[in-house]
Design a protein around this motif. Sequence first.
Motif, PDB file in Angstrom:
ATOM      1  N   SER A 268       0.828  -1.208   0.000  1.00  0.00           N
ATOM      2  CA  SER A 268       0.000   0.000   0.000  1.00  0.00           C
ATOM      3  C   SER A 268       0.863   1.258   0.000  1.00  0.00           C
ATOM      4  CB  SER A 268      -0.945  -0.007   1.204  1.00  0.00           C
ATOM      5  OG  SER A 268      -0.209  -0.011   2.416  1.00  0.00           O
ATOM      6  N   HIS A 269       1.963   1.247   0.762  1.00  0.00           N
ATOM      7  CA  HIS A 269       2.880   2.391   0.765  1.00  0.00           C
ATOM      8  C   HIS A 269       3.490   2.574  -0.618  1.00  0.00           C
ATOM      9  CE1 HIS A 269       6.939   4.259   1.922  1.00  0.00           C
ATOM     10  NE2 HIS A 269       6.037   5.205   2.046  1.00  0.00           N
ATOM     11  N   PHE A 270       3.892   1.479  -1.225  1.00  0.00           N
ATOM     12  CA  PHE A 270       4.434   1.503  -2.583  1.00  0.00           C
ATOM     13  C   PHE A 270       3.418   2.085  -3.555  1.00  0.00           C
ATOM     14  CE2 PHE A 270       4.963  -1.385  -6.469  1.00  0.00           C
ATOM     15  CZ  PHE A 270       5.805  -0.494  -7.118  1.00  0.00           C
ATOM     16  N   SER A 271       2.180   1.602  -3.482  1.00  0.00           N
ATOM     17  CA  SER A 271       1.143   2.059  -4.396  1.00  0.00           C
ATOM     18  C   SER A 271       0.878   3.552  -4.241  1.00  0.00           C
ATOM     19  CB  SER A 271      -0.145   1.265  -4.164  1.00  0.00           C
ATOM     20  OG  SER A 271      -1.144   1.647  -5.089  1.00  0.00           O
ATOM     21  N   ASN A 272       0.836   4.028  -2.994  1.00  0.00           N
ATOM     22  CA  ASN A 272       0.582   5.447  -2.753  1.00  0.00           C
ATOM     23  C   ASN A 272       1.695   6.318  -3.318  1.00  0.00           C
ATOM     24  OD1 ASN A 272      -1.845   4.975  -1.445  1.00  0.00           O
ATOM     25  ND2 ASN A 272      -0.915   4.878   0.594  1.00  0.00           N
ATOM     26  N   ARG A 273       2.936   5.930  -3.055  1.00  0.00           N
ATOM     27  CA  ARG A 273       4.073   6.702  -3.553  1.00  0.00           C
ATOM     28  C   ARG A 273       4.125   6.681  -5.082  1.00  0.00           C
ATOM     29  NH1 ARG A 273       6.644  10.421  -0.400  1.00  0.00           N
ATOM     30  NH2 ARG A 273       7.234   9.583   1.633  1.00  0.00           N
ATOM     31  N   PHE A 274       3.854   5.523  -5.652  1.00  0.00           N
ATOM     32  CA  PHE A 274       3.896   5.366  -7.100  1.00  0.00           C
ATOM     33  C   PHE A 274       2.828   6.243  -7.748  1.00  0.00           C
ATOM     34  CE2 PHE A 274       3.548   3.331 -11.203  1.00  0.00           C
ATOM     35  CZ  PHE A 274       4.825   2.844 -11.450  1.00  0.00           C
ATOM     36  N   ARG A 275       1.619   6.231  -7.185  1.00  0.00           N
ATOM     37  CA  ARG A 275       0.533   7.037  -7.745  1.00  0.00           C
ATOM     38  C   ARG A 275       0.857   8.532  -7.643  1.00  0.00           C
ATOM     39  NH1 ARG A 275      -5.079   6.673  -8.612  1.00  0.00           N
ATOM     40  NH2 ARG A 275      -5.264   4.580  -7.735  1.00  0.00           N
ATOM     41  N   GLN A 276       1.428   8.946  -6.525  1.00  0.00           N
ATOM     42  CA  GLN A 276       1.782  10.348  -6.364  1.00  0.00           C
ATOM     43  C   GLN A 276       2.771  10.802  -7.430  1.00  0.00           C
ATOM     44  OE1 GLN A 276       3.277  10.729  -2.356  1.00  0.00           O
ATOM     45  NE2 GLN A 276       1.282  10.375  -1.413  1.00  0.00           N
ATOM     46  N   ALA A 277       3.719   9.941  -7.772  1.00  0.00           N
ATOM     47  CA  ALA A 277       4.778  10.316  -8.721  1.00  0.00           C
ATOM     48  C   ALA A 277       4.334  10.189 -10.169  1.00  0.00           C
ATOM     49  CB  ALA A 277       6.018   9.455  -8.490  1.00  0.00           C
ATOM     50  N   LEU A 278       3.580   9.125 -10.487  1.00  0.00           N
ATOM     51  CA  LEU A 278       3.270   8.851 -11.892  1.00  0.00           C
ATOM     52  C   LEU A 278       1.797   8.999 -12.246  1.00  0.00           C
ATOM     53  CD1 LEU A 278       5.979   6.990 -11.240  1.00  0.00           C
ATOM     54  CD2 LEU A 278       5.547   6.310 -13.599  1.00  0.00           C
ATOM     55  N   GLY A 279       0.944   9.243 -11.252  1.00  0.00           N
ATOM     56  CA  GLY A 279      -0.466   9.432 -11.545  1.00  0.00           C
ATOM     57  C   GLY A 279      -1.207   8.158 -11.868  1.00  0.00           C
ATOM     58  N   ALA A 280      -0.647   7.013 -11.508  1.00  0.00           N
ATOM     59  CA  ALA A 280      -1.288   5.718 -11.764  1.00  0.00           C
ATOM     60  C   ALA A 280      -0.788   4.723 -10.735  1.00  0.00           C
ATOM     61  CB  ALA A 280      -0.956   5.218 -13.174  1.00  0.00           C
ATOM     62  N   THR A 281      -1.541   3.665 -10.525  1.00  0.00           N
ATOM     63  CA  THR A 281      -1.101   2.622  -9.606  1.00  0.00           C
ATOM     64  C   THR A 281      -0.067   1.734 -10.292  1.00  0.00           C
ATOM     65  OG1 THR A 281      -2.767   1.034 -10.320  1.00  0.00           O
ATOM     66  CG2 THR A 281      -3.412   2.591  -8.585  1.00  0.00           C
ATOM     67  N   PRO A 282       0.712   0.979  -9.506  1.00  0.00           N
ATOM     68  CA  PRO A 282       1.653   0.036 -10.122  1.00  0.00           C
ATOM     69  C   PRO A 282       0.952  -0.952 -11.054  1.00  0.00           C
ATOM     70  CG  PRO A 282       2.187   0.321  -7.811  1.00  0.00           C
ATOM     71  CD  PRO A 282       0.889   1.040  -8.031  1.00  0.00           C
ATOM     72  N   GLY A 283      -0.245  -1.414 -10.676  1.00  0.00           N
ATOM     73  CA  GLY A 283      -0.974  -2.341 -11.540  1.00  0.00           C
ATOM     74  C   GLY A 283      -1.344  -1.710 -12.866  1.00  0.00           C
ATOM     75  N   GLU A 284      -1.766  -0.443 -12.832  1.00  0.00           N
ATOM     76  CA  GLU A 284      -2.111   0.253 -14.080  1.00  0.00           C
ATOM     77  C   GLU A 284      -0.869   0.464 -14.938  1.00  0.00           C
ATOM     78  OE1 GLU A 284      -5.930   2.848 -12.400  1.00  0.00           O
ATOM     79  OE2 GLU A 284      -3.881   3.641 -12.248  1.00  0.00           O
ATOM     80  N   TYR A 285       0.249   0.747 -14.285  1.00  0.00           N
ATOM     81  CA  TYR A 285       1.501   0.929 -15.028  1.00  0.00           C
ATOM     82  C   TYR A 285       1.883  -0.374 -15.724  1.00  0.00           C
ATOM     83  CZ  TYR A 285       6.340   2.253 -15.995  1.00  0.00           C
ATOM     84  OH  TYR A 285       7.541   2.527 -16.634  1.00  0.00           O
ATOM     85  N   ARG A 286       1.823  -1.461 -15.000  1.00  0.00           N
ATOM     86  CA  ARG A 286       2.167  -2.758 -15.592  1.00  0.00           C
ATOM     87  C   ARG A 286       1.246  -3.071 -16.761  1.00  0.00           C
ATOM     88  NH1 ARG A 286       2.906  -7.666 -11.647  1.00  0.00           N
ATOM     89  NH2 ARG A 286       5.097  -7.056 -11.841  1.00  0.00           N
ATOM     90  N   ALA A 287      -0.043  -2.821 -16.600  1.00  0.00           N
ATOM     91  CA  ALA A 287      -1.007  -3.118 -17.666  1.00  0.00           C
ATOM     92  C   ALA A 287      -0.727  -2.288 -18.911  1.00  0.00           C
ATOM     93  CB  ALA A 287      -2.422  -2.876 -17.147  1.00  0.00           C
ATOM     94  N   ALA A 288      -0.278  -1.054 -18.714  1.00  0.00           N
ATOM     95  CA  ALA A 288      -0.014  -0.178 -19.867  1.00  0.00           C
ATOM     96  C   ALA A 288       1.106  -0.705 -20.756  1.00  0.00           C
ATOM     97  CB  ALA A 288       0.321   1.232 -19.386  1.00  0.00           C
ATOM     98  N   PHE A 289       2.032  -1.447 -20.158  1.00  0.00           N
ATOM     99  CA  PHE A 289       3.179  -1.956 -20.923  1.00  0.00           C
ATOM    100  C   PHE A 289       3.059  -3.450 -21.217  1.00  0.00           C
ATOM    101  CE2 PHE A 289       4.730   1.888 -18.925  1.00  0.00           C
ATOM    102  CZ  PHE A 289       5.408   2.506 -19.975  1.00  0.00           C
ATOM    103  N   ALA A 290       1.888  -4.006 -20.963  1.00  0.00           N
ATOM    104  CA  ALA A 290       1.712  -5.448 -21.153  1.00  0.00           C
ATOM    105  C   ALA A 290       1.413  -5.829 -22.589  1.00  0.00           C
ATOM    106  CB  ALA A 290       0.595  -5.962 -20.234  1.00  0.00           C
ATOM    107  N   HIS A 291       1.144  -4.833 -23.436  1.00  0.00           N
ATOM    108  CA  HIS A 291       0.797  -5.150 -24.840  1.00  0.00           C
ATOM    109  C   HIS A 291       1.657  -4.344 -25.776  1.00  0.00           C
ATOM    110  CE1 HIS A 291      -1.392  -1.353 -24.423  1.00  0.00           C
ATOM    111  NE2 HIS A 291      -2.049  -1.912 -23.395  1.00  0.00           N
TER     112      HIS A 291
END
Length: 291
Positions: A268-291
Amino acid sequence: MTSLHQLQVFNTMHASPHARLEHSAQLGDGLAAALWRNRDDARDYQAPSHHTLSCYIDDGTGTFRRQRPADKGGPDKLCIMPAGHESNWVVNGAIRLAHLYISEEQFALGCVRLLDREPREMQLTEATFIDDAQQARRFRQLIGLDWNEPGERLLASSLAHAIVDHAVLSQAGLRQGLRLKGGLAPHQRRQLGEYIEAHLDQALTLGELAERCNLSEYHFARMFRASFGLPPHQYVLARRLYRACQLLRLGGLPLGEVALACGFASASHFSNRFRQALGATPGEYRAAFAH
């Protein structure tokens, strides 16, 4: 990052009655982009606190800098407007252009990571109407994405980073006549950077880092910022997020393991920090580069 309307170059364009904003977005990590149309205008940029890279997309053959009227723009021409510099532009006829706005902190990270240089040693070299087919292609790919769609905005962020990295490697030069004071010695900066990279999965304290340089925490923090361009905690966080992006793009590890591998106390700490920096959750980031 500063909001778009606090970026001087963006704000100066937005204030023009002739310019029309087609599209803009915060891309995270101190980066933002905008796509503009303009016609029959004059714009002055006075010592902005951020760097701006621009690429002419369409037209622009009547655009020139007031001090250099003989040099004209055109499609795929690139301009570099460093922080702190002044430039004055005249637009005769129409132009469509893309801007990429870069914080000084993001430039500093590039200097350390790509050039192994103290950011204060380096400056982004001003340039007008240069040809760089690779950069122009990246800009055209960037404006072809839907920045309002989260997945495509993340792809846009990746392209923006590639544009910035290329500019740091090709357009950054040493400041002339500079005498540095108050920073870490080059070997200390290099060893400290290597130590941080090797221990991103562990808790890193200011006292621990200061001890490696035989300095008090107070003096170390000041000298670190002078040499790395950011305070220690911001630099370590930036490197953890960079490592996280690499692991997420590989796609193999569960998110909880990515968090631990990058030194975050919990998913949860990771997800919060990641969203603050990139505007998306880690899961959304991974999905964006999955295809």
